[in-house]
Design a protein around this motif. Structure first.
Motif, PDB file in Angstrom:
ATOM      1  N   PHE A   1      -1.629   7.834  -1.180  1.00  0.00           N
ATOM      2  CA  PHE A   1      -1.487   6.757  -0.189  1.00  0.00           C
ATOM      3  C   PHE A   1      -2.824   6.452   0.460  1.00  0.00           C
ATOM      4  N   TRP A   2      -3.535   7.490   0.943  1.00  0.00           N
ATOM      5  CA  TRP A   2      -4.815   7.251   1.603  1.00  0.00           C
ATOM      6  C   TRP A   2      -5.888   6.796   0.621  1.00  0.00           C
ATOM      7  N   GLU A   3      -5.734   7.137  -0.641  1.00  0.00           N
ATOM      8  CA  GLU A   3      -6.649   6.590  -1.646  1.00  0.00           C
ATOM      9  C   GLU A   3      -6.416   5.088  -1.815  1.00  0.00           C
ATOM     10  N   ARG A   4      -5.147   4.682  -1.745  1.00  0.00           N
ATOM     11  CA  ARG A   4      -4.846   3.240  -1.805  1.00  0.00           C
ATOM     12  C   ARG A   4      -5.353   2.533  -0.550  1.00  0.00           C
ATOM     13  N   MET A   5      -5.238   3.191   0.609  1.00  0.00           N
ATOM     14  CA  MET A   5      -5.785   2.615   1.835  1.00  0.00           C
ATOM     15  C   MET A   5      -7.296   2.448   1.722  1.00  0.00           C
ATOM     16  N   LYS A   6      -7.932   3.415   1.126  1.00  0.00           N
ATOM     17  CA  LYS A   6      -9.381   3.340   0.924  1.00  0.00           C
ATOM     18  C   LYS A   6      -9.728   2.147   0.053  1.00  0.00           C
ATOM     19  N   ALA A   7      -8.983   1.977  -1.027  1.00  0.00           N
ATOM     20  CA  ALA A   7      -9.230   0.846  -1.920  1.00  0.00           C
ATOM     21  C   ALA A   7      -8.966  -0.483  -1.213  1.00  0.00           C
ATOM     22  N   ALA A   8      -7.921  -0.527  -0.395  1.00  0.00           N
ATOM     23  CA  ALA A   8      -7.589  -1.754   0.338  1.00  0.00           C
ATOM     24  C   ALA A   8      -8.667  -2.098   1.348  1.00  0.00           C
ATOM     25  N   GLY A   9      -9.392  -1.059   1.803  1.00  0.00           N
ATOM     26  CA  GLY A   9     -10.462  -1.280   2.769  1.00  0.00           C
ATOM     27  C   GLY A   9     -11.745  -1.769   2.144  1.00  0.00           C
ATOM     28  N   GLY A  10     -11.775  -1.861   0.834  1.00  0.00           N
ATOM     29  CA  GLY A  10     -12.946  -2.447   0.186  1.00  0.00           C
ATOM     30  C   GLY A  10     -13.870  -1.459  -0.484  1.00  0.00           C
TER      31      GLY A  10
ATOM     32  N   ILE B   1       0.842  -1.201   0.000  1.00  0.00           N
ATOM     33  CA  ILE B   1       0.000   0.000   0.000  1.00  0.00           C
ATOM     34  C   ILE B   1       0.881   1.256   0.000  1.00  0.00           C
ATOM     35  N   THR B   2       1.991   1.229   0.741  1.00  0.00           N
ATOM     36  CA  THR B   2       2.900   2.377   0.682  1.00  0.00           C
ATOM     37  C   THR B   2       3.494   2.492  -0.720  1.00  0.00           C
ATOM     38  N   LYS B   3       3.850   1.367  -1.297  1.00  0.00           N
ATOM     39  CA  LYS B   3       4.224   1.243  -2.712  1.00  0.00           C
ATOM     40  C   LYS B   3       5.583   1.861  -3.056  1.00  0.00           C
ATOM     41  N   THR B   4       5.801   3.128  -2.717  1.00  0.00           N
ATOM     42  CA  THR B   4       7.028   3.831  -3.074  1.00  0.00           C
ATOM     43  C   THR B   4       7.733   4.334  -1.817  1.00  0.00           C
TER      44      THR B   4
END
Length: 268
Positions: free
Chosen positions: A223-232, A124-127
């Protein structure tokens, strides 16, 4: 009656003496656990955690990145605190950064600067700059003394008529549980263990701290957009139910971005 008034006056005097301001945000807070005791407990718990969850070796590329980002942000924070006559706030901090090979979305920082990342958060951090978002956030919790603040609140709720010192001395297991709960160690999302105000404050300070270290703070948004996606998807996942929603968080990050970018401009 006079005795009761004296007790109340003593408590009020103690609380006033325990008040401090959080750097950058300027928020007033009360921390009742002595800094030396807080760090002593923290370091002991950190070593105990690592003995049960051995960190990955230093020659691992992911470990090297975690340590690189952590040391870079910590150095920038120490310089800022020194330049602004606030070094005493992080006196005796011993920064340490480790990576544990567990597939959970987790990162946390013990009071005094002891940080653990889990491999599950790296996709999720990715970079490097994405990792700096989380690292800045965790270091911010330590600098803002959120662990001490939350632990103080827990002791006040449980101690009754006991003093803080007596509670810590006579109830070591409860004290240990409060410490671990205060930072979220052992939870699936340690970096989200605090309350909404503390989380928002850590977001703000974290962006400034990563910017001081030369990392682009606007990377907090993807980053928080990826966290949002990871949350479903669009809803708030269960583990975030008592914290700012992703959309609220991203909105506030955008509002704070100009301030963080001013620090980034100075660093580059």
């Amino acid at each position: 009656m006079k005795k009761q008034h004296l007790i109340v006056l003593t408590v009020i005097t103690f609380l006033i003496g325990s008040c401090a301001k959080v750097p950058i945000s300027g928020r007033k807070q009360i921390t009742m656990v002595p800094s030396g005791e807080m760090m002593s407990m923290s370091f002991a718990q950190y070593n105990d955690f690592l003995s049960q969850n051995p960190p990955m070796p230093d020659n691992n590329a992911q470990v090297q990145l975690v340590k690189k980002v952590g040391n870079r942000i910590a150095a920038a924070v120490e310089k800022y605190m020194k330049d602004n006559n606030m070094s005493n706030r992080i006196k005796n901090y011993k920064w340490e950064f480790n990576l544990v090979n567990q597939n959970v979305v987790n990162a946390w920082c013990m009071p005094g600067g002891k940080v653990v990342f889990y491999t599950g958060i790296l996709p999720i951090t990715k970079t490097e700059e994405g990792l700096a978002v989380v690292m800045g956030h965790e270091i911010a919790h330590a600098v803002a003394k959120h662990g001490n603040e939350r632990m103080s609140q827990g002791i006040l709720a449980q101690a009754g008529t006991m003093s803080v010192a007596a509670f810590m001395r006579e109830k070591p297991q409860a004290t240990q549980a409060l410490l671990m709960g205060a930072i979220g160690a052992g939870t699936q999302v340690g970096m989200l263990a605090f309350g909404r105000n503390q989380e928002s404050e850590a977001d703000k300070l974290g962006m400034v701290f990563m910017a001081m270290a030369g990392y682009q703070p606007k990377e907090a948004i993807p980053f928080w957009e990826r966290m949002k996606a990871a949350g479903g998807g669009g809803g708030t996942p269960e583990f975030l139910s008592t914290h700012p929603s992703h959309d609220t968080r991203i909105k506030r990050i955008k509002e704070w971005l100009p301030t963080a970018e001013s620090y980034y401009a100075k660093a580059n």
